[in-house]
Design an enzyme around this catalytic site. Structure first.
Site, mmCIF file in Angstrom:
data_model
loop_
_atom_site.group_PDB
_atom_site.id
_atom_site.type_symbol
_atom_site.label_atom_id
_atom_site.label_comp_id
_atom_site.label_asym_id
_atom_site.label_seq_id
_atom_site.Cartn_x
_atom_site.Cartn_y
_atom_site.Cartn_z
ATOM 1 N N TRP A 101 29.911 41.886 22.790
ATOM 2 C CA TRP A 101 29.963 41.511 24.342
ATOM 3 C C TRP A 101 28.502 41.827 24.649
ATOM 4 C CZ3 TRP A 101 33.183 38.130 25.048
ATOM 5 C CH2 TRP A 101 34.539 38.304 24.686
ATOM 6 N N ASP A 170 28.667 45.802 32.660
ATOM 7 C CA ASP A 170 29.832 45.093 32.094
ATOM 8 C C ASP A 170 30.844 45.935 31.895
ATOM 9 O OD1 ASP A 170 32.002 43.748 31.135
ATOM 10 O OD2 ASP A 170 30.905 42.716 29.414
ATOM 11 N N LYS A 194 42.159 43.377 31.233
ATOM 12 C CA LYS A 194 42.321 44.729 30.592
ATOM 13 C C LYS A 194 42.812 45.816 31.167
ATOM 14 C CE LYS A 194 39.320 42.512 27.650
ATOM 15 N NZ LYS A 194 38.059 41.820 27.510
HETATM 16 C C1 LIG Z 1 36.952 40.938 27.288
HETATM 17 C C2 LIG Z 1 35.621 41.280 27.583
HETATM 18 C C3 LIG Z 1 34.653 40.404 27.972
HETATM 19 C C4 LIG Z 1 35.041 38.917 28.178
HETATM 20 O O1 LIG Z 1 35.954 38.579 29.055
HETATM 21 P P1 LIG Z 1 36.340 37.213 29.532
HETATM 22 O O2 LIG Z 1 37.149 37.732 31.061
HETATM 23 O O3 LIG Z 1 37.216 36.911 28.678
HETATM 24 O O4 LIG Z 1 35.129 36.475 29.765
HETATM 25 C C5 LIG Z 1 33.348 40.601 28.214
HETATM 26 N N1 LIG Z 1 33.005 41.838 27.959
HETATM 27 C C6 LIG Z 1 33.664 42.869 27.572
HETATM 28 C C7 LIG Z 1 33.409 44.415 27.695
HETATM 29 C C8 LIG Z 1 34.947 42.581 27.472
HETATM 30 O O5 LIG Z 1 36.074 43.566 26.881
#
Ligand SMILES: *Cc1c(COP(=O)(O)O)cnc(C)c1O
Length: 357
Positions: A101, A170, A194
């Site tokens: 990511w 993030d 999540k």
């Molecule tokens: C799942 C995830 C993403 C991507 O998320 P989307 O909502 O599908 O764009 C980005 N960063 C992390 C750490 C993730 O777990």
């Protein structure tokens, strides 16, 4: 209905009481005779839901008053682009490279006009199995981007640098599942699917003095515009925000983030302890950097891993296949994942090991 334990990394398991409440209110929200899905986002009824979601999240994360809470769309992946678009045109940013990511965040930032990316630390040398230490942070960075929990690789940050450079986080895969000092960050973002709610909502927590100097940004991609319009420049993902608020209420009922962190730690430790004590399964991640949310493990044979995944599914332990880039298995144990599911998994792992020997 069969009892299934869902180890999905995202979209992931939601608390059962939340789904039940959403179901009970589906056709007739609060005696309005209509569903939340059918409500005008400008109505008083919906305004109350949005404000409740904001105030519950603020309470849960102890978000200081000088921050705004936004509910946007486009997922964390749009934030990879939106953050540099607002704050790093013709500027340099720093990124800590901790795997998939963070690489996506780098890739998207590099597409922005004049943005240069400096990787300040990386754990690529050991397949991203640890969190690298940050030696020094240049003070001319527009911001430093960190991925708090690495969903594929199973690593987690616990110590964030003390610096005057704005920190952007993030937190998609561990927001609300561990204690986080919001005041250390200029901007935190997370896709909802999540730990927060259904896919389609992106939570952004932004410090009000972290302002873009770019003029004429597209309205939908301007934090300032979204702050000014309280996430209502256009129709926000109304139903997703409503479910997110039910999840926030559920976490408050559980005793808040600290109580849920304890429960998460207990779930994860039981699984790690079993993996470490077995001479059959291994987890590639360094002990101190292990995520409590995403736990990758392997048997050492790809063929066996595949048999494991198939047999686990027959036992209603579903979505335990690791990410295609990493292989093996991955147990995602988010907030809503029940403790009994960990017992079931460990029991299955023991049986599988015995049958295989
Ligand atoms: C799942 C995830 C993403 C991507 O998320 P989307 O909502 O599908 O764009 C980005 N960063 C992390 C750490 C993730 O777990």
């Amino acid at each position: 209905m069969k009892q299934v334990f869902n180890f999905s990394a995202g979209p992931a398991v939601l608390p059962k009481p939340v789904l039940e409440k959403a179901q009970a209110e589906l056709l007739n929200y609060n005696n309005t005779g209509i569903s939340v899905m059918e409500m005008s986002h400008r109505s008083k009824m919906y305004e109350d839901i949005l404000q409740a979601a904001k105030s519950n999240l603020k309470k849960l994360m102890a978000i200081p008053d000088n921050y705004s809470i936004l509910f946007l769309q486009g997922g964390a992946s749009l934030q990879f682009h939106m953050v540099p678009l607002n704050f790093a045109q013709n500027k340099k940013i720093g990124v800590i490279d901790t795997g998939n990511w963070s690489l996506k965040a780098i890739e998207e930032a590099e597409k922005i006009n004049g943005t240069t990316v400096e990787v300040l630390a990386s754990s690529k040398d050991k397949n991203y199995s640890y969190i690298p230490s940050i030696n020094s942070i240049p003070d001319d960075l527009a911001y430093l981007h960190i991925t708090s929990n690495n969903t594929l690789e199973g690593t987690v940050f616990t110590d964030y640098p003390d610096t005057d450079v704005p920190l952007v986080l993030d937190a998609s895969s561990n927001i609300l599942s561990c204690d986080l000092d919001v005041s250390k960050f200029a901007l935190i973002y997370a896709g909802a699917q999540k730990n927060i709610g259904p896919a389609g909502v992106t939570v952004v927590i932004i410090r009000n003095d972290f302002k873009s100097d770019v003029e004429n940004l597209p309205s939908m991609l301007s934090y300032e515009n979204m702050i000014k319009t309280d996430s209502m420049f256009n129709t926000p993902p109304t139903y997703g925000i409503y479910v997110a608020n039910l999840v926030f209420e559920w976490i408050l009922d559980q005793g808040g983030v600290l109580a849920i962190t304890e429960a998460n730690r207990d779930k994860a430790n039981r699984l790690y302890d079993y993996i470490d004590s077995s001479d059959f399964y291994t987890c590639p991640v360094d002990g101190k950097d292990r995520s409590i949310n995403n736990i990758p493990f392997k048997t050492g044979s790809e063929t066996l891993d595949n048999v494991f995944i198939k047999k686990a599914e027959e036992q209603n332990l579903i979505n335990i296949k690791g990410h295609r880039l990493i292989g093996g298995m991955r147990a995602s144990l988010y907030n809503a994942f029940p403790s009994e599911g960990v017992d079931s998994l460990i029991h299955f792992m023991k049986t599988f090991k015995e049958e295989t020997k």
